[in-house]
Design a protein around this motif. Sequence first.
Motif, PDB file in Angstrom:
ATOM      1  N   HIS A 248       0.820  -1.214   0.000  1.00 49.43           N
ATOM      2  CA  HIS A 248       0.000   0.000   0.000  1.00 49.43           C
ATOM      3  C   HIS A 248       0.853   1.264   0.000  1.00 49.43           C
ATOM      4  N   GLY A 249       2.137   1.124  -0.295  1.00 49.23           N
ATOM      5  CA  GLY A 249       2.993   2.296  -0.425  1.00 49.23           C
ATOM      6  C   GLY A 249       3.141   3.101   0.844  1.00 49.23           C
ATOM      7  N   TRP A 250       3.029   2.429   2.019  1.00 52.36           N
ATOM      8  CA  TRP A 250       3.087   3.133   3.307  1.00 52.36           C
ATOM      9  C   TRP A 250       2.081   4.286   3.339  1.00 52.36           C
ATOM     10  N   GLN A 251       0.884   4.036   2.800  1.00 46.71           N
ATOM     11  CA  GLN A 251      -0.135   5.076   2.835  1.00 46.71           C
ATOM     12  C   GLN A 251      -0.543   5.425   4.258  1.00 46.71           C
ATOM     13  N   VAL A 288      12.661  -2.050   3.802  1.00 48.70           N
ATOM     14  CA  VAL A 288      12.187  -1.641   5.123  1.00 48.70           C
ATOM     15  C   VAL A 288      13.314  -0.973   5.898  1.00 48.70           C
ATOM     16  N   GLY A 289      14.529  -1.528   5.795  1.00 46.42           N
ATOM     17  CA  GLY A 289      15.668  -0.908   6.463  1.00 46.42           C
ATOM     18  C   GLY A 289      15.902   0.509   5.976  1.00 46.42           C
ATOM     19  N   TRP A 290      15.797   0.713   4.657  1.00 45.62           N
ATOM     20  CA  TRP A 290      15.967   2.054   4.079  1.00 45.62           C
ATOM     21  C   TRP A 290      14.908   3.005   4.633  1.00 45.62           C
ATOM     22  N   ALA A 291      13.636   2.568   4.645  1.00 44.93           N
ATOM     23  CA  ALA A 291      12.540   3.445   5.087  1.00 44.93           C
ATOM     24  C   ALA A 291      12.661   3.770   6.574  1.00 44.93           C
ATOM     25  N   LEU A 292      12.978   2.772   7.390  1.00 44.77           N
ATOM     26  CA  LEU A 292      13.108   3.025   8.821  1.00 44.77           C
ATOM     27  C   LEU A 292      14.261   3.978   9.110  1.00 44.77           C
ATOM     28  N   HIS A 293      15.352   3.829   8.392  1.00 47.79           N
ATOM     29  CA  HIS A 293      16.524   4.669   8.629  1.00 47.79           C
ATOM     30  C   HIS A 293      16.297   6.098   8.154  1.00 47.79           C
ATOM     31  N   HIS A 294      15.826   6.241   6.918  1.00 45.85           N
ATOM     32  CA  HIS A 294      15.740   7.573   6.327  1.00 45.85           C
ATOM     33  C   HIS A 294      14.477   8.329   6.726  1.00 45.85           C
ATOM     34  N   VAL A 312      19.097  -3.250  -7.404  1.00 45.31           N
ATOM     35  CA  VAL A 312      18.219  -2.427  -8.228  1.00 45.31           C
ATOM     36  C   VAL A 312      16.780  -2.536  -7.757  1.00 45.31           C
ATOM     37  N   ASP A 313      16.324  -3.745  -7.383  1.00 39.28           N
ATOM     38  CA  ASP A 313      14.931  -3.904  -6.973  1.00 39.28           C
ATOM     39  C   ASP A 313      14.626  -3.102  -5.715  1.00 39.28           C
ATOM     40  N   VAL A 314      15.595  -2.989  -4.790  1.00 40.39           N
ATOM     41  CA  VAL A 314      15.379  -2.219  -3.576  1.00 40.39           C
ATOM     42  C   VAL A 314      15.296  -0.731  -3.898  1.00 40.39           C
ATOM     43  N   ARG A 315      16.195  -0.264  -4.742  1.00 42.41           N
ATOM     44  CA  ARG A 315      16.161   1.155  -5.116  1.00 42.41           C
ATOM     45  C   ARG A 315      14.864   1.491  -5.841  1.00 42.41           C
ATOM     46  N   LEU A 316      14.356   0.554  -6.643  1.00 46.75           N
ATOM     47  CA  LEU A 316      13.092   0.780  -7.343  1.00 46.75           C
ATOM     48  C   LEU A 316      11.934   0.815  -6.356  1.00 46.75           C
ATOM     49  N   LEU A 317      11.938  -0.068  -5.366  1.00 37.27           N
ATOM     50  CA  LEU A 317      10.901  -0.031  -4.331  1.00 37.27           C
ATOM     51  C   LEU A 317      10.937   1.296  -3.581  1.00 37.27           C
ATOM     52  N   TRP A 319      11.763   4.117  -4.687  1.00 40.21           N
ATOM     53  CA  TRP A 319      11.186   5.147  -5.563  1.00 40.21           C
ATOM     54  C   TRP A 319       9.674   4.981  -5.675  1.00 40.21           C
ATOM     55  N   LEU A 320       9.209   3.742  -5.812  1.00 39.59           N
ATOM     56  CA  LEU A 320       7.785   3.501  -6.027  1.00 39.59           C
ATOM     57  C   LEU A 320       6.942   3.904  -4.823  1.00 39.59           C
ATOM     58  N   VAL A 321       7.413   3.603  -3.611  1.00 39.05           N
ATOM     59  CA  VAL A 321       6.574   3.922  -2.450  1.00 39.05           C
ATOM     60  C   VAL A 321       6.406   5.428  -2.285  1.00 39.05           C
ATOM     61  N   ALA A 322       7.390   6.198  -2.755  1.00 31.83           N
ATOM     62  CA  ALA A 322       7.275   7.656  -2.653  1.00 31.83           C
ATOM     63  C   ALA A 322       6.147   8.198  -3.514  1.00 31.83           C
ATOM     64  N   ARG A 323       5.741   7.446  -4.550  1.00 30.93           N
ATOM     65  CA  ARG A 323       4.650   7.896  -5.411  1.00 30.93           C
ATOM     66  C   ARG A 323       3.338   8.011  -4.641  1.00 30.93           C
TER      67      ARG A 323
END
Length: 404
Positions: A248-251, A288-294, A312-317, A319-323
């Motif tokens: 759900h893109g962390w809605q 999840v580690g990226w989101a929790l940290h940043h 690449v898949d993590v970097r794409l995720l 980017w996508l959740v920020a949408r």
Amino acid sequence: MMFAVAAQSRVDDEVPLPGFAPELRFVVAAARLASGGAAGPTLDRAGAQVRNWDIVHRGLAHHGLVGLAVPGLLRTRAVPAAMAALLTSEHGAHVVGVMHRMRELVRIARALDAAGIRHLFIKGIALSVQLHADPLARGGRDIDVMIERSRLRDAEQILRDLDYELPIHATPADPDVTEPAKESGWVHRESRILVELHDRLCDNHALLPWDFATLWAERETVTIGGMAVPTMARRRLPVYLAVHGIRHGWQRMLWLVDLAAVLDTSKTWDDALDDAAAQGLDGMMLHVGWALHHWLGRPVPAEILARGRRRVDVRLLNWLVARFQDGPDWYETLPRSSVRRFIAGSVWSRAITYMMKPSGGFWRRQLAFDLSSPQDRAAFALPDRLNWLYPLIRPFGWAIRRLR
């Protein structure tokens, strides 16, 4: 694998939401505060840039942070007096709503126990007690209960006996469908409290194939309203909560705060990554580690962040959740007929789902699921020889459901 506590990464002070509204930055800072992160300077800077405190108020509610973040915000004096009064009132209403849902949860649990139906309460109040030691911390907007599939019809009858009914627009359950929708939503006739009966964790069981028997064998109990009720084992929570929140893109930033509460040691990170890797979801947990940290300023083992940067898949995720957080109406639930809601739900959300588990077997099953909705099969009954037409019907079924 083991990540030493000493290898914890330096916490970034800034929240990397370039181009996002200052009101959203304040809401993210409030989530950081609720998760125990170092939010002081970030919260002050975000508050100084806020132009519309009404949007902040709506954003906190939209992200499910009234229970978790508002008490801390009021203690920091980070909001104007008028806003503080409004949030105090909002938190009072939140407490009343949670108390009503607690009463209903206990009533349902007793009825299920009396009928001998095995069940697990997931998310909502049960998770609030399990992770935050307080039923009022999150509460949720509904009551989610997972039922063993063989007793699903019995559980539905119990809800009817307790004055719950299916919404008028709901698709009736079809016992002949081999893979029915994973949940059905029931609304109380008077209180309008929503109860969702689940028979599995995901629409596509291949995404997270933990079955009820496994979860029941590992269950834990939490005390709600003086009653011990069963819930999912804490060990299982990181992967499940990540699947739910990322799709759900962390809605609701609330879901990320929950993950911060459960991923609180190097061992919990080790266990979560092992469990995720076993399901082909290791890239998802690195995200999840990226989101929790940043976003929340949580200390995350440096090796996890480094591994995520290499994939690449993590970097794409990332980017996508920020949408899901972008746009002028980020703090609102868009109408069902909205084009932006369609893009979020049918484009970004699906792209995230495929990126979460980049395996050929899962992709084939997910594609078949996306092209042939159980709701379409219920609405348009075709003989078996014409099943190939369902992918062609899919756009029309989607339009009818949103325009009715």
